[in-house]
Design an enzyme around this catalytic site. Structure first.
Site, short mmCIF file in Angstrom:
data_model
loop_
_atom_site.label_atom_id
_atom_site.label_comp_id
_atom_site.label_asym_id
_atom_site.label_seq_id
_atom_site.Cartn_x
_atom_site.Cartn_y
_atom_site.Cartn_z
N SER A 45 -5.21 3.91 16.59
CA SER A 45 -4.91 3.05 17.74
C SER A 45 -4.96 3.89 19.01
CB SER A 45 -3.49 2.47 17.59
OG SER A 45 -3.05 1.90 18.80
N VAL A 58 0.81 -1.22 0.00
CA VAL A 58 0.00 0.00 0.00
C VAL A 58 0.85 1.28 0.00
CG1 VAL A 58 -2.03 -1.08 1.06
CG2 VAL A 58 -0.28 -0.02 2.53
N TYR A 104 5.10 4.36 15.78
CA TYR A 104 3.71 3.89 15.58
C TYR A 104 2.70 4.92 16.12
CZ TYR A 104 -0.13 0.40 15.96
OH TYR A 104 -1.30 -0.31 15.86
N ALA A 105 2.99 5.48 17.30
CA ALA A 105 2.08 6.47 17.89
C ALA A 105 1.97 7.70 16.98
CB ALA A 105 2.57 6.88 19.28
N ALA A 136 2.42 7.78 13.68
CA ALA A 136 1.64 7.41 12.50
C ALA A 136 0.15 7.34 12.83
CB ALA A 136 2.13 6.08 11.95
N LYS A 137 -0.18 6.74 13.97
CA LYS A 137 -1.59 6.57 14.32
C LYS A 137 -2.26 7.89 14.69
CE LYS A 137 -2.15 2.16 13.62
NZ LYS A 137 -2.78 1.78 12.33
N1 NAD Z 1 -4.00 -5.73 17.21
C1 NAD Z 1 -4.14 -4.63 17.93
O1 NAD Z 1 -4.16 -4.67 19.19
C2 NAD Z 1 -4.29 -3.28 17.27
C3 NAD Z 1 -4.56 -2.18 18.09
C4 NAD Z 1 -4.69 -0.92 17.52
C5 NAD Z 1 -4.59 -0.78 16.15
N2 NAD Z 1 -4.33 -1.86 15.36
C6 NAD Z 1 -4.21 -1.63 13.91
O2 NAD Z 1 -5.14 -2.42 13.22
C7 NAD Z 1 -4.62 -2.79 11.95
C8 NAD Z 1 -4.63 -4.31 11.80
O3 NAD Z 1 -3.88 -4.88 12.87
P1 NAD Z 1 -3.74 -6.46 13.11
O4 NAD Z 1 -3.52 -6.62 14.57
O5 NAD Z 1 -4.82 -7.20 12.42
O6 NAD Z 1 -2.31 -6.70 12.38
P2 NAD Z 1 -1.67 -7.99 11.68
O7 NAD Z 1 -0.20 -7.80 11.79
O8 NAD Z 1 -2.27 -9.25 12.21
O9 NAD Z 1 -2.13 -7.81 10.15
C9 NAD Z 1 -1.68 -6.74 9.39
C10 NAD Z 1 -1.74 -7.12 7.92
O10 NAD Z 1 -1.24 -6.00 7.14
C11 NAD Z 1 -0.45 -6.51 6.10
N3 NAD Z 1 0.48 -5.49 5.63
C12 NAD Z 1 1.59 -5.01 6.28
N4 NAD Z 1 2.23 -4.13 5.50
C13 NAD Z 1 1.54 -4.03 4.34
C14 NAD Z 1 1.71 -3.29 3.15
N5 NAD Z 1 2.75 -2.44 3.00
N6 NAD Z 1 0.80 -3.43 2.16
C15 NAD Z 1 -0.24 -4.30 2.29
N7 NAD Z 1 -0.46 -5.03 3.40
C16 NAD Z 1 0.41 -4.90 4.42
C17 NAD Z 1 0.26 -7.70 6.74
O11 NAD Z 1 0.80 -8.57 5.74
C18 NAD Z 1 -0.86 -8.32 7.56
O12 NAD Z 1 -1.60 -9.28 6.83
C19 NAD Z 1 -3.21 -2.18 11.88
O13 NAD Z 1 -3.27 -0.94 11.23
C20 NAD Z 1 -2.86 -1.99 13.34
O14 NAD Z 1 -1.89 -1.00 13.50
C21 NAD Z 1 -4.17 -3.11 15.89
#
Ligand code: NAD
Length: 253
Positions: A142, A64, A154-155, A157-158
């Site tokens: 987040s 992306v 990360y903070a 970016a979010k």
């Molecule tokens: N899990 C948590 O506690 C949590 C909390 C707050 C926010 N988030 C946010 O929610 C979203 C999903 O998190 P998750 O826990 O399911 O993560 P995850 O790591 O399980 O899945 C993330 C997916 O994004 C894909 N990805 C990474 N870089 C990419 C790129 N350049 N292009 C296309 N795809 C790409 C990965 O291959 C993976 O399949 C993220 O943005 C994360 O920051 C997660």
């Protein structure tokens, strides 16, 4: 389940975790869903789950944060599924460390995926939403946006995604397009499993410890976030725009 004329949604990072649950939920809501992840092969399991439930989906491989790959992906989705009018910018990575240990590369990759990725995807997809005079953009922020030790990259970016969302809401509202942000708290996924591993904690006790600090007394699940995405993408949510909703089992992280 989705018909050939169904509205088309894109979910990025949808091979697993929150993205996979969101893609399946939107398919259940009647959208045809483009499942984007870094590798097309990795996106196939989500597509198969959607098809097994009677929905329509397409696996697309793209980084992306790469402008050419994003344009090619959105063009392909428009040609094969139909013009996308929903975009969920969910793809994410972490490169956690204390400030003095964050390398240039670990800063850049986090900005690349979250900020550049959400910008490129939104810029490419908005054209179809404006043509349709209807659209929904949902960005994944987040609770870390409020500040979190070990996550300066990360903070940042979010938190940036929250400003991005509010600006899209202002620019795109008159075209029938809403933009909103979801800020999850602790959600049990591979991302948080990797965090537990990095800090040397076993997964189950780590989840129990995190859950003990959450008012609703449990860890979040990907479906908790998918449900909120579903609301923002619904027809009835057209007057809700530029908002950040914390989905964290309580009022704060
Ligand atoms: N899990 C948590 O506690 C949590 C909390 C707050 C926010 N988030 C946010 O929610 C979203 C999903 O998190 P998750 O826990 O399911 O993560 P995850 O790591 O399980 O899945 C993330 C997916 O994004 C894909 N990805 C990474 N870089 C990419 C790129 N350049 N292009 C296309 N795809 C790409 C990965 O291959 C993976 O399949 C993220 O943005 C994360 O920051 C997660």
């Amino acid at each position: 389940m989705s018909q050939p004329t169904a509205r088309v949604a894109i979910v990025t990072g949808a091979a697993r975790g929150i993205g996979a649950a969101t893609a399946q939920r939107l398919a259940g809501d009647g959208f045809a869903v483009a499942v984007i992840d870094l590798k097309e092969d990795d996106a196939r399991a989500t597509v198969e789950a959607i098809e097994a439930a009677g929905g329509r989906a397409l696996a697309v491989g793209a980084d992306v944060g790469d402008a050419d790959q994003v344009q090619a992906a959105v063009d392909r989705i428009a040609a094969e599924l139909g013009p996308p009018v929903v975009l969920v910018n969910n793809a994410g990575v972490t490169r956690d460390n204390m400030l003095f240990k964050i390398s240039d590369a670990d800063w850049d990759v986090v900005m690349h995926v979250h900020l550049r990725g959400s910008f490129l995807m939104s810029r490419a997809a908005q054209k179809h939403m404006i043509d349709a005079k209807w659209g929904r953009i949902v960005n994944l922020s987040s609770t870390s946006a409020l500040g979190n030790r070990g996550q300066a990259n990360y903070a940042t970016a979010k938190a940036g995604l929250q400003g991005f969302t509010k600006t899209l809401a202002i620019e795109l509202g008159k075209f029938g397009v809403t933009a909103n942000c979801i800020a999850p708290g602790f959600i049990a996924t591979d991302m948080t499993k990797a965090t537990a591993e990095r800090i040397g904690e076993e997964w189950e006790p780590y989840v129990a410890k995190r859950a003990a600090a959450i008012p609703v007394a449990r860890a979040g699940q990907p479906e908790d976030i998918a449900h909120t995405v579903s609301f923002f993408c619904s027809e009835g949510a057209g007057f809700v725009s530029g908002q950040v909703i914390y989905v964290a089992g309580g009022p704060k992280a």
